[in-house]
Design a protein around this motif. Structure first.
Motif, short mmCIF file in Angstrom:
data_model
loop_
_atom_site.label_atom_id
_atom_site.label_comp_id
_atom_site.label_asym_id
_atom_site.label_seq_id
_atom_site.Cartn_x
_atom_site.Cartn_y
_atom_site.Cartn_z
N PRO A 145 4.25 24.51 -23.54
CA PRO A 145 5.66 24.24 -23.24
C PRO A 145 6.27 23.13 -24.09
O PRO A 145 7.48 23.14 -24.33
N LYS A 146 5.46 22.20 -24.56
CA LYS A 146 6.03 21.12 -25.38
C LYS A 146 6.41 21.64 -26.76
O LYS A 146 7.50 21.38 -27.27
N THR A 147 5.52 22.41 -27.37
CA THR A 147 5.82 22.99 -28.68
C THR A 147 6.97 23.99 -28.59
O THR A 147 7.80 24.08 -29.49
N PHE A 148 7.01 24.71 -27.49
CA PHE A 148 8.05 25.72 -27.29
C PHE A 148 9.41 25.08 -27.00
O PHE A 148 10.45 25.72 -27.11
N GLY A 149 9.42 23.81 -26.63
CA GLY A 149 10.67 23.10 -26.42
C GLY A 149 11.14 23.04 -24.98
O GLY A 149 12.27 22.63 -24.71
N LEU A 150 10.27 23.43 -24.03
CA LEU A 150 10.66 23.38 -22.62
C LEU A 150 10.64 21.96 -22.09
O LEU A 150 11.38 21.62 -21.16
N ILE A 151 9.77 21.13 -22.61
CA ILE A 151 9.70 19.73 -22.21
C ILE A 151 9.64 18.87 -23.46
O ILE A 151 9.29 19.34 -24.55
N ASN A 152 9.99 17.60 -23.31
CA ASN A 152 10.01 16.68 -24.44
C ASN A 152 8.80 15.77 -24.50
O ASN A 152 8.51 15.19 -25.54
N ALA A 153 8.12 15.60 -23.36
CA ALA A 153 6.97 14.70 -23.29
C ALA A 153 5.92 15.30 -22.37
O ALA A 153 6.24 16.06 -21.45
N SER A 154 4.68 14.93 -22.60
CA SER A 154 3.59 15.47 -21.80
C SER A 154 3.71 15.10 -20.33
O SER A 154 3.23 15.82 -19.46
N ASP A 155 4.34 13.97 -20.04
CA ASP A 155 4.49 13.53 -18.65
C ASP A 155 5.42 14.45 -17.86
O ASP A 155 5.47 14.35 -16.63
N GLN A 156 6.13 15.33 -18.53
CA GLN A 156 6.99 16.30 -17.84
C GLN A 156 6.27 17.62 -17.57
O GLN A 156 6.85 18.52 -16.96
N LEU A 157 5.00 17.72 -17.98
CA LEU A 157 4.27 18.97 -17.81
C LEU A 157 4.11 19.34 -16.35
O LEU A 157 4.37 20.50 -15.96
N LEU A 158 3.67 18.41 -15.52
CA LEU A 158 3.43 18.72 -14.11
C LEU A 158 4.70 19.16 -13.40
O LEU A 158 4.68 20.16 -12.66
N PRO A 159 5.84 18.46 -13.57
CA PRO A 159 7.06 18.95 -12.92
C PRO A 159 7.43 20.37 -13.35
O PRO A 159 7.85 21.18 -12.51
N LEU A 160 7.28 20.67 -14.64
CA LEU A 160 7.58 22.03 -15.11
C LEU A 160 6.65 23.04 -14.45
O LEU A 160 7.08 24.11 -14.00
N PHE A 161 5.37 22.70 -14.37
CA PHE A 161 4.38 23.58 -13.75
C PHE A 161 4.72 23.84 -12.29
O PHE A 161 4.66 24.98 -11.80
N VAL A 162 5.10 22.80 -11.60
CA VAL A 162 5.46 22.94 -10.18
C VAL A 162 6.65 23.88 -10.01
O VAL A 162 6.65 24.76 -9.15
N MET A 163 7.66 23.70 -10.83
CA MET A 163 8.84 24.54 -10.70
C MET A 163 8.55 25.98 -11.11
O MET A 163 9.16 26.91 -10.59
N ASP A 164 7.58 26.18 -12.00
CA ASP A 164 7.20 27.54 -12.37
C ASP A 164 6.46 28.25 -11.24
O ASP A 164 6.75 29.41 -10.92
N VAL A 165 5.49 27.57 -10.63
CA VAL A 165 4.64 28.25 -9.65
C VAL A 165 5.16 28.12 -8.22
O VAL A 165 4.81 28.92 -7.35
#
Length: 619
Positions: free
Chosen positions: A317-337
């Motif tokens: 998701p970071k390379t794809f441009g969905l998030i700007n920093a690794s610390d945003q990974l978990l929130p994105l994952f939560v909203m996905d699942v």
């Protein structure tokens, strides 16, 4: 038939909060504020400094243990650890073993000393042992450390909130900050302890929910583990002893243990919680009850990171441009699942903010204690009344809270929150741990040695930290990430006929052995952040002893035994007396009891009020 579930890497869009989510998040803030208001009203007639800062000194071990757990298992851990598992390997699991050594040392070496003295501020010990100048210096360093750390803690969940909901970043910073300042200022330590207890429950509920649903989405945790194994992320056997290697077994176990010892053994926020227990044994029990909680939260976060990688294995998701920093990974994952389940994202954000609230409230209360005891009473008004002292504590907590809000902007520029926070503890907390260790374990140390060592130690560690930022040595290589599952039609220029979807991206940063040289400055700046505390502690002890012996060491027989720890008696009680006696180095511990009597407590209260000289005797 229900439409096939679409995720962010397929749609290029993130899910957002619903009304139920906002209600649950608001409920968390209301409950936390209500607990503070309850204790402010309940104790309005009897509240004094001891009640406000130490909860009356009669708390049970369970809420103290949960508060100890919540205080530094903050949003930094909840956001940073899953990102660590996603970006790197499982070598970070070893830090759980480091927690065991941390709790053992803190509970049986440091806490007994502070508990016997019954000090409100841990830095009162330093005046008794090394004089007022050392006490004042360390108090200032501690306040700076905690204000900066709390700014990071406040920024991290606000970043998460912004990532998953679009809610204004700075709006969430102020909303959460103001609620925390409110209940900490009016409710004191009891409010902090009981809100921490409530917030730990919210944190655990959120983490377990995320892990279960995430595992379901990827076909089970066993499958997620196998996917990580196939990608080379499952690594437990990196025994590279080079201290510039970011994470190895040695840095995680021993470097991590000393990093967290600076928190549990020499940090005012944790020591202050231990002293709220009525006996030393209960304080030690609270520390040991805290150990499994540390491991549970750590490994839940690690497991979630493993599941998140399995979920995003075909589209980073970071390379794809969905998030700007690794610390945003978990929130994105939560909203996905969990985004399709009303209320569950709200529980998640409440979980993240619970970690932030508990840390912020603990820090504000400890800063109030330190500035009251080490500044106001020392430099301003020595014989301050109980009412004025209580009001001063509340005012200090209020002002410190608003300073933290202002410094949150600085925290936003520090990069990854997990590494930034632990590096900060190493640079400033490490020298503090070093001077306490020097005083508690080395009876020959004197005031000149301690003051020289800790002041130069802080400068030395800041030099390393600044050198790292200026020279920016290459970071450890990220694990490979695939992009074959990304919907590139959402991001590419459709008129570009030469576009080719990237199959995989592998970050090829140099490894430690590739970029390391024998230039001492390069190696110093490249030091793993997990070794910061250990380096600082070793520096302070060595310099402190050298200067002490050069300027006239303290006679161990003249040191008050209550200021020392008989470490060999504590950990090697099975040795015969004829072996242990010389290992006490001349300090007479026969007058020291495990449980302080009432008469001893009254004597210590008089002792604490006086200005101690360098060898630890009352004036």
């Amino acid at each position: 038939m229900e439409d096939e579930r679409k995720y962010s890497f397929q749609t290029g869009e993130r899910n957002t909060f619903g009304i139920v989510d906002y209600v649950l998040f608001g409920l968390l803030l209301c409950v936390s504020a209500s607990i503070g208001l309850f204790y402010a009203i309940k104790d309005r007639k009897k509240q004094n400094v001891k009640d406000f800062l130490l909860a009356g000194g009669n708390m049970s071990a369970i809420p103290v243990a949960l508060s100890l757990l919540a205080s530094f298992m903050s949003a930094i851990t909840l956001l940073g650890t899953p990102a660590e598992m996603y970006n790197f390997t499982t070598i970070y699991y070893w830090i759980g073993l480091g927690y065991f050594f941390t709790i053992g040392a803190a509970a049986h070496i440091y806490i007994p000393v502070f508990y016997r003295l019954r000090v409100t501020s841990a830095y009162q010990y330093l005046e008794m042992r090394f004089g007022s100048a050392t006490r004042s210096l360390i108090s200032i360093v501690y306040v700076i450390q905690m204000v900066l750390y709390m700014s990071i803690v406040l920024y991290a969940p606000s970043l998460a909130m912004n990532a998953v909901t679009g809610f204004t970043l700075w709006g969430s910073v102020w909303a959460v900050g103001l609620v925390c300042i409110f209940y900490t200022t009016i409710g004191g330590m009891k409010a902090v302890l009981w809100t921490d207890t409530f917030q730990v429950g919210v944190m655990l509920a959120g983490l377990i929910t995320i892990l279960i649903q995430g595992s379901i989405e990827v076909g089970g945790f066993a499958k997620a583990w196998q996917i990580s194994y196939d990608s080379g992320r499952i690594v437990f056997d990196d025994f590279n002893p080079d201290p510039i290697v970011r994470h190895s077994v040695w840095s995680c176990v021993f470097g991590g243990a000393i990093t967290w010892l600076a928190v549990y053994g020499a940090n005012q926020a944790q020591i202050q919680r231990a002293i709220t227990c009525p006996t030393l044994r209960k304080a030690q029990m609270a520390y040991w009850f805290n150990f499994p909680g540390l491991c549970v939260i750590l490994y839940l976060c690690c497991f979630i990171g493993t599941v998140a990688y399995a979920f995003y294995r075909t589209c980073d998701p970071k390379t794809f441009g969905l998030i700007n920093a690794s610390d945003q990974l978990l929130p994105l994952f939560v909203m996905d699942v969990l985004g399709k389940m009303p209320g569950i994202p709200g529980i998640f954000v409440s979980c993240i903010f619970s970690g932030a609230l508990s840390t912020l409230s603990s820090g504000l209360n400890s800063i109030a204690a330190v500035l009251l005891e080490d500044v106001v009473k020392v430099f301003c008004v020595a014989d301050i009344s109980e009412q004025r002292a209580t009001n001063a504590s509340k005012l200090i907590a209020l002002v410190a809270g608003f300073i933290c809000l202002g410094l949150t902007y600085v925290a936003s520029m520090l990069g990854g929150v997990l590494q930034a926070a632990l590096a900060l503890f190493g640079m400033l907390g490490g020298p503090i741990l070093g001077v306490f260790t020097l005083g508690i374990l080395f009876p020959w140390a004197n005031q000149k040695g301690a003051l020289t060592a800790v002041s130069s130690g802080v400068i030395f560690m800041l030099w390393i930290g600044v050198g790292y930022q200026v020279h920016k040595p290459p970071v450890a290589p990220f694990s490979a990430t695939s992009l074959v599952g990304c919907n590139w039609n959402l991001t590419r220029d459709m008129s570009d006929t030469n576009f080719t979807e990237p199959l995989v991206e592998i970050v090829t940063n140099a490894t430690a052995t590739e970029y390391s040289t024998w230039d001492p400055f390069v190696r110093l700046y490249s030091l793993s952040y997990l070794w910061y505390s250990a380096t600082a502690m070793l520096y302070v002890i060595c310099v402190g002893l050298i200067v002490s012996f050069a300027t006239g060491k303290t006679d161990p027989k003249s040191v008050d035994p209550r200021l020392m720890c008989p470490i060999f008696d504590v950990f090697l009680p099975f040795l015969p007396e004829k072996v242990r006696k010389p290992l006490r180095f001349g300090v007479d511990y026969s007058k020291t009891k495990e449980e302080t009597t009432e008469a001893d407590r009254e004597e210590m209260e008089v002792f604490v009020d006086k200005t101690g000289n360098s060898n630890g005797k009352p004036s």
